[in-house]
Design an enzyme around this catalytic site. Structure first.
Site, PDB file in Angstrom:
ATOM      1  N   ARG A   6       0.719  -5.425   8.230  1.00 26.90           N
ATOM      2  CA  ARG A   6      -0.033  -4.610   8.706  1.00 26.90           C
ATOM      3  C   ARG A   6      -1.498  -4.345   8.371  1.00 26.90           C
ATOM      4  NH1 ARG A   6       4.569  -0.067   7.382  1.00 26.90           N
ATOM      5  NH2 ARG A   6       4.073  -0.977   5.765  1.00 26.90           N
ATOM      6  N   ASP A  16      -1.071   1.763   4.369  1.00 26.81           N
ATOM      7  CA  ASP A  16      -1.575   3.003   4.202  1.00 26.81           C
ATOM      8  C   ASP A  16      -3.340   2.888   3.844  1.00 26.81           C
ATOM      9  OD1 ASP A  16       0.309   4.397   4.856  1.00 26.81           O
ATOM     10  OD2 ASP A  16       1.401   3.974   2.758  1.00 26.81           O
ATOM     11  N   ARG A  30       5.905   7.638  13.390  1.00 21.21           N
ATOM     12  CA  ARG A  30       7.333   7.390  13.121  1.00 21.21           C
ATOM     13  C   ARG A  30       8.455   7.963  13.488  1.00 21.21           C
ATOM     14  NH1 ARG A  30       8.684   4.224   8.527  1.00 21.21           N
ATOM     15  NH2 ARG A  30       6.689   3.228   9.057  1.00 21.21           N
ATOM     16  N   ARG A  90      27.899   7.592   1.876  1.00 26.62           N
ATOM     17  CA  ARG A  90      28.155   7.968   0.564  1.00 26.62           C
ATOM     18  C   ARG A  90      28.415   7.059  -0.494  1.00 26.62           C
ATOM     19  NH1 ARG A  90      29.963   9.166  -4.453  1.00 26.62           N
ATOM     20  NH2 ARG A  90      31.008  11.373  -4.466  1.00 26.62           N
ATOM     21  N   HIS A  92       4.262  -2.735  -2.654  1.00 27.67           N
ATOM     22  CA  HIS A  92       5.246  -2.535  -1.719  1.00 27.67           C
ATOM     23  C   HIS A  92       6.618  -2.887  -2.358  1.00 27.67           C
ATOM     24  CE1 HIS A  92       7.490  -2.397   2.259  1.00 27.67           C
ATOM     25  NE2 HIS A  92       6.381  -1.563   2.507  1.00 27.67           N
ATOM     26  N   HIS A 128       5.344   7.389  -0.737  1.00 24.44           N
ATOM     27  CA  HIS A 128       5.634   7.013   0.898  1.00 24.44           C
ATOM     28  C   HIS A 128       4.354   7.252   1.887  1.00 24.44           C
ATOM     29  CE1 HIS A 128       8.076   5.781   4.154  1.00 24.44           C
ATOM     30  NE2 HIS A 128       9.036   6.710   4.084  1.00 24.44           N
ATOM     31  N   PHE A 146      -1.327   0.571  -2.464  1.00 24.49           N
ATOM     32  CA  PHE A 146      -1.227  -0.874  -2.894  1.00 24.49           C
ATOM     33  C   PHE A 146       0.398  -0.901  -3.329  1.00 24.49           C
ATOM     34  CE2 PHE A 146      -5.701  -0.424  -3.100  1.00 24.49           C
ATOM     35  CZ  PHE A 146      -5.911  -1.814  -2.652  1.00 24.49           C
ATOM     36  N   HIS A 196      10.055   0.800  10.358  1.00 27.49           N
ATOM     37  CA  HIS A 196       9.874  -0.043   9.245  1.00 27.49           C
ATOM     38  C   HIS A 196      11.167  -0.202   8.430  1.00 27.49           C
ATOM     39  CE1 HIS A 196       6.989  -1.848   5.814  1.00 27.49           C
ATOM     40  NE2 HIS A 196       7.099  -2.669   6.914  1.00 27.49           N
ATOM     41  N   ILE A 244      -2.548   2.883  -8.423  1.00 22.70           N
ATOM     42  CA  ILE A 244      -3.740   3.062  -7.165  1.00 22.70           C
ATOM     43  C   ILE A 244      -3.020   3.186  -5.770  1.00 22.70           C
ATOM     44  CG2 ILE A 244      -5.555   1.943  -6.331  1.00 22.70           C
ATOM     45  CD1 ILE A 244      -5.910   2.345  -9.416  1.00 22.70           C
TER      46      ILE A 244
HETATM   47  N1  COA Z   1      -0.978   0.777  -8.482  1.00 19.79           N
HETATM   48  C1  COA Z   1      -1.031   0.216 -10.026  1.00 19.79           C
HETATM   49  N2  COA Z   1       0.198  -0.577 -10.291  1.00 19.79           N
HETATM   50  C2  COA Z   1       1.271  -0.597  -9.500  1.00 19.79           C
HETATM   51  C3  COA Z   1       1.083  -0.064  -8.081  1.00 19.79           C
HETATM   52  C4  COA Z   1       0.099   0.498  -7.827  1.00 19.79           C
HETATM   53  N3  COA Z   1      -0.024   0.953  -6.361  1.00 19.79           N
HETATM   54  N4  COA Z   1       2.273  -0.500  -7.492  1.00 19.79           N
HETATM   55  C5  COA Z   1       3.017  -0.999  -8.281  1.00 19.79           C
HETATM   56  N5  COA Z   1       2.382  -1.381  -9.564  1.00 19.79           N
HETATM   57  C6  COA Z   1       2.796  -1.796 -10.808  1.00 19.79           C
HETATM   58  C7  COA Z   1       4.025  -0.986 -11.256  1.00 19.79           C
HETATM   59  O1  COA Z   1       3.081   0.022 -12.260  1.00 19.79           O
HETATM   60  C8  COA Z   1       4.973  -1.904 -12.074  1.00 19.79           C
HETATM   61  O2  COA Z   1       4.334  -2.098 -13.244  1.00 19.79           O
HETATM   62  P1  COA Z   1       5.323  -2.436 -14.364  1.00 19.79           P
HETATM   63  O3  COA Z   1       6.295  -3.546 -14.066  1.00 19.79           O
HETATM   64  O4  COA Z   1       4.475  -2.968 -15.538  1.00 19.79           O
HETATM   65  O5  COA Z   1       6.211  -0.962 -14.667  1.00 19.79           O
HETATM   66  C9  COA Z   1       4.992  -3.010 -11.092  1.00 19.79           C
HETATM   67  O6  COA Z   1       3.769  -2.980 -10.320  1.00 19.79           O
HETATM   68  C10 COA Z   1       6.229  -2.703 -10.275  1.00 19.79           C
HETATM   69  O7  COA Z   1       5.989  -1.603  -9.581  1.00 19.79           O
HETATM   70  P2  COA Z   1       7.277  -0.582  -9.074  1.00 19.79           P
HETATM   71  O8  COA Z   1       6.887   0.860  -9.031  1.00 19.79           O
HETATM   72  O9  COA Z   1       8.607  -0.585  -9.867  1.00 19.79           O
HETATM   73  O10 COA Z   1       7.681  -0.983  -7.701  1.00 19.79           O
HETATM   74  P3  COA Z   1       8.701  -0.259  -6.499  1.00 19.79           P
HETATM   75  O11 COA Z   1       9.189  -1.275  -5.613  1.00 19.79           O
HETATM   76  O12 COA Z   1       9.434   0.606  -7.134  1.00 19.79           O
HETATM   77  O13 COA Z   1       7.274   0.673  -5.881  1.00 19.79           O
HETATM   78  C11 COA Z   1       5.703   1.444  -4.579  1.00 19.79           C
HETATM   79  C12 COA Z   1       6.728   0.379  -4.700  1.00 19.79           C
HETATM   80  C13 COA Z   1       5.275   1.430  -3.021  1.00 19.79           C
HETATM   81  C14 COA Z   1       6.362   2.682  -4.641  1.00 19.79           C
HETATM   82  C15 COA Z   1       4.756   1.103  -5.606  1.00 19.79           C
HETATM   83  O14 COA Z   1       3.874   0.039  -5.236  1.00 19.79           O
HETATM   84  C16 COA Z   1       3.757   2.469  -5.600  1.00 19.79           C
HETATM   85  O15 COA Z   1       3.775   3.374  -6.172  1.00 19.79           O
HETATM   86  N6  COA Z   1       2.686   2.181  -4.624  1.00 19.79           N
HETATM   87  C17 COA Z   1       1.491   3.139  -4.469  1.00 19.79           C
HETATM   88  C18 COA Z   1       1.963   4.366  -3.490  1.00 19.79           C
HETATM   89  C19 COA Z   1       1.986   3.714  -2.164  1.00 19.79           C
HETATM   90  O16 COA Z   1       0.816   2.938  -1.892  1.00 19.79           O
HETATM   91  N7  COA Z   1       2.959   3.927  -1.315  1.00 19.79           N
HETATM   92  C20 COA Z   1       2.946   3.370  -0.199  1.00 19.79           C
HETATM   93  C21 COA Z   1       3.883   2.456   0.144  1.00 19.79           C
HETATM   94  S1  COA Z   1       3.962   1.536   1.951  1.00 19.79           S
END
Ligand code: COA
Length: 373
Positions: free
Chosen positions: A268, A310, A335, A354, A259, A220, A257, A185, A254
């Site tokens: 996927r 996931d 992976r 760096r 990305h 992750h 959910f 990925h 949650i």
């Molecule tokens: N549940 C609830 N709210 C979520 C969410 C989730 N799974 N994923 C994102 N959001 C919300 C965030 O709270 C944020 O809201 P805000 O703008 O009001 O603060 C907004 O959506 C943007 O999310 P952000 O965390 O800034 O995006 P990111 O690109 O930094 O993070 C992830 C991406 C994957 C880390 C994030 O979506 C997440 O934490 N998901 C849950 C963990 C997960 O499933 N990880 C596997 C990834 S493949």
């Protein structure tokens, strides 16, 4: 102050080149070495995909036979590693077990110079399920299992060691498909961690140990376990709908959910979702699948957030009788191919990674002797 939305967490930053993968690219979606993930999931074996990533091309039948035979020949654990696995506590997290085991292998089977890198990659691919399930079976049943099986696939080997018998072709195919989907990925957090370590000209075991550490976290790879814990809380779709609304009101994350790169869907997910449904039908109990669908609907209706790889992987694994705490380690068993391919790619055109930081600390201070502070 830097605009966090734009640059926080290196979002949107192109941090290097790769020929291994595209993620969410207009018109391309998810591809490995130029092949669409849907073609690979439908037609390839995981071993063919591993060969594609690590050797740069889809294998001929003769190459595949040779590759499978090599993987099968490298599944055995050295006695010293078995001793280490027996010493690791039963309540350790299996991701910590894998991290320690890979690091230990780096001591007893050091990579040496990089001419050995293909062998080390194949060895790690072959041995990962053996490590995990030797530890698991020893600490859950007191059995010192033989880690060599006659199964041709990594998925078959994994399920065989877990359940003590060869899996059905359907379960073997389902697990293989999730391994294909998890294999690579682009510059995700664990791969990038591995490339940073590799950039110092360190060895493959160090880079993979670091990558396992990065994958462990719930933002992750750990999300598949967290997703399982969530869906298991609900006994019906109605309960799930109500429960997730409440969680969103309390601003809870949650898991499974959202990305960083995809904006409208994770390609996927549809494959995992279809497998989850088929496995629920096989089991004759649709509850968990319906709960998952209900969570997915609330997340889309309320937040326009979609299930990532996931989310439905969790129920797929659960339906095959895999304990939740082994979900993220399965991600490692897959992976390892992408990581090792990136390690080799980084080495082929290496530059120390760096970056610079924006300084936000205090201005230059006057030195104070300890008695004057
Ligand atoms: N549940 C609830 N709210 C979520 C969410 C989730 N799974 N994923 C994102 N959001 C919300 C965030 O709270 C944020 O809201 P805000 O703008 O009001 O603060 C907004 O959506 C943007 O999310 P952000 O965390 O800034 O995006 P990111 O690109 O930094 O993070 C992830 C991406 C994957 C880390 C994030 O979506 C997440 O934490 N998901 C849950 C963990 C997960 O499933 N990880 C596997 C990834 S493949």
């Amino acid at each position: 102050m830097t605009d966090k939305k734009k640059t926080g967490g290196l979002a949107g930053v192109t941090a290097g080149k790769t020929a291994l993968c595209t993620v969410g690219k207009e018109g391309a979606g998810l591809t490995y070495c130029g092949y669409d993930i849907y073609d690979l999931a439908d037609n390839a074996s995981f071993e063919e995909v591993a060969h594609l990533l690590l050797r740069g091309h889809l294998p001929t039948q003769a190459e595949l036979d040779d590759y499978v035979a090599t993987i099968k020949s490298l599944r055995e654990l050295p006695d010293a590693l078995k001793t280490v696995l027996e010493m690791i506590p039963a309540d350790a997290h299996p991701m910590d077990v894998l991290r320690t085991a890979v690091s230990f292998l780096g001591n007893i089977e050091p990579e040496g110079d990089f001419t050995n890198q293909q062998h080390v990659a194949t060895r790690l691919l072959a041995v990962m399920p053996s490590i995990l399930l030797y530890w698991h079976r020893f600490h859950t049943g007191g059995t010192r299992i033989a880690t060599e099986t006659d199964d041709d696939t990594v998925a078959g080997h994994f399920l065989h060691l877990l359940h003590g018998q060869a899996p059905s072709p359907f379960h073997e195919k389902c697990l293989s498909t999730t391994l294909i989907l998890y294999a690579e990925h682009e510059f995700n957090a664990s791969t990038f961690a591995g490339r940073v370590i590799t950039g110092t000209l360190s060895d493959m075991h160090s880079a993979v140990s670091g990558a396992i550490g990065a994958l462990r976290g719930p933002l992750h790879g750990g999300a598949n376990e967290a997703a399982m814990e969530l869906i298991q809380k609900f006994s019906s779709a109605e309960e799930a709908t109500k429960g997730v609304h409440g969680m969103l009101e309390r601003k809870e994350l949650i898991m499974g959910f959202g990305h960083r790169v995809y904006t409208t869907s994770d390609p996927r997910n549809s494959v995992n979702k279809a497998m989850s449904k088929a496995l629920a039908e096989e089991k004759g109990d649709m509850t968990l699948y319906e709960v998952s669908e209900a969570v997915e609907k609330v997340m889309w209706d309320e937040k326009k957030l979609f299930a990532n790889a996931d989310f439905f992987a969790a129920s797929v694994y659960h339906f095959m009788g895999i304990p939740t705490y082994l979900f993220t380690p399965i991600f490692v068993c897959s992976r390892i191919t992408g990581w090792a391919a990136h390690i080799m790619e980084q080495r082929a055109d290496n530059k120390l990674i760096r970056p610079a930081a924006e300084y936000v600390g205090p201005a230059l201070q006057e030195w104070l002797a300890i008695e004057d502070r």
